[in-house]
Design a protein around this motif. Structure first.
Motif, PDB file in Angstrom:
ATOM      1  N   GLU A  65      20.094 -46.869  58.609  1.00  0.00           N
ATOM      2  CA  GLU A  65      20.813 -46.153  59.665  1.00  0.00           C
ATOM      3  C   GLU A  65      20.360 -46.498  61.079  1.00  0.00           C
ATOM      4  O   GLU A  65      21.195 -46.524  61.988  1.00  0.00           O
ATOM      5  N   PRO A  66      19.075 -46.782  61.323  1.00  0.00           N
ATOM      6  CA  PRO A  66      18.739 -47.264  62.679  1.00  0.00           C
ATOM      7  C   PRO A  66      19.490 -48.544  63.042  1.00  0.00           C
ATOM      8  O   PRO A  66      19.906 -48.727  64.189  1.00  0.00           O
ATOM      9  N   LEU A  67      19.714 -49.394  62.067  1.00  0.00           N
ATOM     10  CA  LEU A  67      20.481 -50.615  62.295  1.00  0.00           C
ATOM     11  C   LEU A  67      21.935 -50.276  62.645  1.00  0.00           C
ATOM     12  O   LEU A  67      22.518 -50.874  63.556  1.00  0.00           O
ATOM     13  N   HIS A  68      22.517 -49.305  61.943  1.00  0.00           N
ATOM     14  CA  HIS A  68      23.901 -48.908  62.234  1.00  0.00           C
ATOM     15  C   HIS A  68      24.014 -48.215  63.586  1.00  0.00           C
ATOM     16  O   HIS A  68      25.005 -48.392  64.293  1.00  0.00           O
ATOM     17  N   LEU A  69      23.004 -47.446  63.952  1.00  0.00           N
ATOM     18  CA  LEU A  69      23.003 -46.828  65.279  1.00  0.00           C
ATOM     19  C   LEU A  69      22.936 -47.905  66.356  1.00  0.00           C
ATOM     20  O   LEU A  69      23.688 -47.867  67.335  1.00  0.00           O
ATOM     21  N   LYS A  70      22.058 -48.871  66.167  1.00  0.00           N
ATOM     22  CA  LYS A  70      21.950 -49.968  67.135  1.00  0.00           C
ATOM     23  C   LYS A  70      23.262 -50.742  67.224  1.00  0.00           C
ATOM     24  O   LYS A  70      23.719 -51.093  68.305  1.00  0.00           O
ATOM     25  N   SER A  71      23.896 -50.974  66.089  1.00  0.00           N
ATOM     26  CA  SER A  71      25.172 -51.679  66.073  1.00  0.00           C
ATOM     27  C   SER A  71      26.249 -50.879  66.799  1.00  0.00           C
ATOM     28  O   SER A  71      27.065 -51.437  67.539  1.00  0.00           O
ATOM     29  N   LEU A  87      25.748 -57.604  65.621  1.00  0.00           N
ATOM     30  CA  LEU A  87      24.731 -57.691  64.577  1.00  0.00           C
ATOM     31  C   LEU A  87      25.412 -58.176  63.310  1.00  0.00           C
ATOM     32  O   LEU A  87      26.350 -57.553  62.825  1.00  0.00           O
ATOM     33  N   GLN A  88      24.984 -59.274  62.786  1.00  0.00           N
ATOM     34  CA  GLN A  88      25.609 -59.848  61.596  1.00  0.00           C
ATOM     35  C   GLN A  88      25.441 -58.960  60.368  1.00  0.00           C
ATOM     36  O   GLN A  88      26.268 -58.981  59.468  1.00  0.00           O
ATOM     37  N   GLU A  89      24.390 -58.148  60.325  1.00  0.00           N
ATOM     38  CA  GLU A  89      24.127 -57.322  59.143  1.00  0.00           C
ATOM     39  C   GLU A  89      25.188 -56.239  58.950  1.00  0.00           C
ATOM     40  O   GLU A  89      25.453 -55.800  57.851  1.00  0.00           O
ATOM     41  N   THR A  90      25.796 -55.760  60.028  1.00  0.00           N
ATOM     42  CA  THR A  90      26.768 -54.665  59.919  1.00  0.00           C
ATOM     43  C   THR A  90      28.186 -55.107  60.221  1.00  0.00           C
ATOM     44  O   THR A  90      29.078 -54.271  60.271  1.00  0.00           O
ATOM     45  N   PHE A  91      28.409 -56.383  60.439  1.00  0.00           N
ATOM     46  CA  PHE A  91      29.727 -56.876  60.827  1.00  0.00           C
ATOM     47  C   PHE A  91      30.791 -56.585  59.771  1.00  0.00           C
ATOM     48  O   PHE A  91      31.939 -56.323  60.099  1.00  0.00           O
ATOM     49  N   ALA A  92      30.431 -56.596  58.502  1.00  0.00           N
ATOM     50  CA  ALA A  92      31.410 -56.439  57.418  1.00  0.00           C
ATOM     51  C   ALA A  92      31.968 -55.024  57.329  1.00  0.00           C
ATOM     52  O   ALA A  92      33.017 -54.808  56.750  1.00  0.00           O
ATOM     53  N   LEU A 100      31.395 -44.108  66.254  1.00  0.00           N
ATOM     54  CA  LEU A 100      31.517 -42.656  66.402  1.00  0.00           C
ATOM     55  C   LEU A 100      30.162 -41.978  66.289  1.00  0.00           C
ATOM     56  O   LEU A 100      29.857 -41.039  67.033  1.00  0.00           O
ATOM     57  N   GLY A 101      29.333 -42.447  65.361  1.00  0.00           N
ATOM     58  CA  GLY A 101      27.987 -41.913  65.244  1.00  0.00           C
ATOM     59  C   GLY A 101      27.164 -42.163  66.495  1.00  0.00           C
ATOM     60  O   GLY A 101      26.416 -41.301  66.961  1.00  0.00           O
ATOM     61  N   ALA A 102      27.296 -43.368  67.056  1.00  0.00           N
ATOM     62  CA  ALA A 102      26.559 -43.699  68.276  1.00  0.00           C
ATOM     63  C   ALA A 102      27.050 -42.867  69.460  1.00  0.00           C
ATOM     64  O   ALA A 102      26.243 -42.408  70.280  1.00  0.00           O
ATOM     65  N   LEU A 103      28.364 -42.651  69.558  1.00  0.00           N
ATOM     66  CA  LEU A 103      28.896 -41.785  70.623  1.00  0.00           C
ATOM     67  C   LEU A 103      28.373 -40.362  70.494  1.00  0.00           C
ATOM     68  O   LEU A 103      27.979 -39.738  71.483  1.00  0.00           O
ATOM     69  N   SER A 104      28.367 -39.855  69.285  1.00  0.00           N
ATOM     70  CA  SER A 104      27.830 -38.524  69.044  1.00  0.00           C
ATOM     71  C   SER A 104      26.349 -38.469  69.399  1.00  0.00           C
ATOM     72  O   SER A 104      25.870 -37.502  69.996  1.00  0.00           O
ATOM     73  N   PHE A 105      25.618 -39.518  69.045  1.00  0.00           N
ATOM     74  CA  PHE A 105      24.197 -39.609  69.390  1.00  0.00           C
ATOM     75  C   PHE A 105      24.017 -39.581  70.908  1.00  0.00           C
ATOM     76  O   PHE A 105      23.158 -38.863  71.434  1.00  0.00           O
ATOM     77  N   LEU A 106      24.821 -40.376  71.629  1.00  0.00           N
ATOM     78  CA  LEU A 106      24.699 -40.421  73.083  1.00  0.00           C
ATOM     79  C   LEU A 106      25.020 -39.077  73.731  1.00  0.00           C
ATOM     80  O   LEU A 106      24.353 -38.656  74.679  1.00  0.00           O
ATOM     81  N   PHE A 117      18.301 -36.743  66.891  1.00  0.00           N
ATOM     82  CA  PHE A 117      19.133 -37.949  66.860  1.00  0.00           C
ATOM     83  C   PHE A 117      19.799 -38.183  65.510  1.00  0.00           C
ATOM     84  O   PHE A 117      20.926 -38.649  65.444  1.00  0.00           O
ATOM     85  N   ASP A 118      19.117 -37.858  64.398  1.00  0.00           N
ATOM     86  CA  ASP A 118      19.739 -38.104  63.099  1.00  0.00           C
ATOM     87  C   ASP A 118      20.888 -37.145  62.841  1.00  0.00           C
ATOM     88  O   ASP A 118      21.921 -37.517  62.292  1.00  0.00           O
ATOM     89  N   VAL A 119      20.761 -35.898  63.266  1.00  0.00           N
ATOM     90  CA  VAL A 119      21.835 -34.918  63.096  1.00  0.00           C
ATOM     91  C   VAL A 119      23.034 -35.303  63.962  1.00  0.00           C
ATOM     92  O   VAL A 119      24.180 -35.236  63.524  1.00  0.00           O
ATOM     93  N   ALA A 120      22.760 -35.719  65.189  1.00  0.00           N
ATOM     94  CA  ALA A 120      23.849 -36.126  66.080  1.00  0.00           C
ATOM     95  C   ALA A 120      24.572 -37.355  65.536  1.00  0.00           C
ATOM     96  O   ALA A 120      25.794 -37.458  65.624  1.00  0.00           O
ATOM     97  N   PHE A 121      23.821 -38.278  64.939  1.00  0.00           N
ATOM     98  CA  PHE A 121      24.426 -39.491  64.385  1.00  0.00           C
ATOM     99  C   PHE A 121      25.309 -39.170  63.177  1.00  0.00           C
ATOM    100  O   PHE A 121      26.341 -39.801  62.963  1.00  0.00           O
ATOM    101  N   HIS A 122      24.925 -38.178  62.372  1.00  0.00           N
ATOM    102  CA  HIS A 122      25.678 -37.829  61.162  1.00  0.00           C
ATOM    103  C   HIS A 122      26.838 -36.863  61.413  1.00  0.00           C
ATOM    104  O   HIS A 122      27.684 -36.682  60.538  1.00  0.00           O
ATOM    105  N   LEU A 123      26.888 -36.226  62.558  1.00  0.00           N
ATOM    106  CA  LEU A 123      27.906 -35.199  62.827  1.00  0.00           C
ATOM    107  C   LEU A 123      29.350 -35.692  62.671  1.00  0.00           C
ATOM    108  O   LEU A 123      30.155 -35.021  62.011  1.00  0.00           O
ATOM    109  N   PRO A 124      29.746 -36.839  63.222  1.00  0.00           N
ATOM    110  CA  PRO A 124      31.146 -37.259  63.071  1.00  0.00           C
ATOM    111  C   PRO A 124      31.563 -37.478  61.620  1.00  0.00           C
ATOM    112  O   PRO A 124      32.681 -37.145  61.230  1.00  0.00           O
ATOM    113  N   ILE A 125      30.662 -38.019  60.798  1.00  0.00           N
ATOM    114  CA  ILE A 125      31.040 -38.293  59.411  1.00  0.00           C
ATOM    115  C   ILE A 125      31.208 -36.997  58.636  1.00  0.00           C
ATOM    116  O   ILE A 125      32.040 -36.903  57.730  1.00  0.00           O
ATOM    117  N   VAL A 126      30.443 -35.970  58.997  1.00  0.00           N
ATOM    118  CA  VAL A 126      30.624 -34.664  58.358  1.00  0.00           C
ATOM    119  C   VAL A 126      31.990 -34.092  58.731  1.00  0.00           C
ATOM    120  O   VAL A 126      32.701 -33.539  57.882  1.00  0.00           O
TER     121      VAL A 126
END
Length: 172
Positions: A65-71, A87-92, A100-106, A117-126
């Motif tokens: 998830e830190p990688l997805h947040l960075k992406s 980031l090639q790791e999350t491109f697919a 959306l998670g990053a926007l919520s985090f910001l 930060f972890d709760v804010a990142f997960h909020l949109p998916i919930v």
């Protein structure tokens, strides 16, 4: 017998049966049934939302998830006009969930300091998970019946695998 005659007889029979059923059912009971089912799906969605939000701080982060947040943060910066390599790791997976998670985090963690930060990142998916329960209700209602839609939504809302993925698996 001609096929048009058979079709017209079937249509007349169907019309007479439906009018007899409507005559026997008082109009008020049908409207109260609709009001009851709308209240039922409302309560399923509301209680699911409360349950998911209360449990949100207890799930933590997975290894990627830190990688997805960075992406997601890179996606936001690219949309602002900065040219940062992907980031090639999350491109697919595509940019929607992690952005959306990053926007919520910001908003909720970095700017307002309301959520960790972890709760804010997960909020949109919930919130999307609540929408998913409602979609299952609509499909069950439209394909089968109101009762099937309500039970389907209820069972999806309490399904442990759904709840777990809802909190920790933003890309799926």
């Amino acid at each position: 017998m001609n096929s048009t005659v058979i079709l017209s007889k079937a249509k007349n029979l169907s019309t007479s049966l439906s009018s007899r059923i409507r005559e026997r059912l008082p109009r008020r009971s049908f409207h109260s049934f609709l009001a009851m089912t709308h209240k039922s799906i409302f309560w399923i969605l509301l209680l699911s939302l409360i349950y998911y939000l209360v449990g949100l701080p207890h799930y933590g982060l997975t290894w990627d998830e830190p990688l997805h947040l960075k992406s997601g943060l890179i996606d936001i910066k690219n949309w602002q006009g900065q040219n940062i390599p992907w980031l090639q790791e999350t491109f697919a997976y595509g940019p929607l969930a992690e952005t959306l998670g990053a926007l919520s985090f910001l908003i909720f963690s970095s700017t307002l300091h309301l959520l960790p930060f972890d709760v804010a990142f997960h909020l949109p998916i919930v919130l999307f998970g609540i929408w998913g329960i409602y979609i299952v209700y609509l499909m069950g209602r439209d394909f089968f019946s109101e009762k099937v839609g309500l039970w389907s939504a209820f069972f999806l809302a309490i399904l442990p695998r759904y709840v777990g993925h809802l909190h920790n698996n933003i890309k799926d």
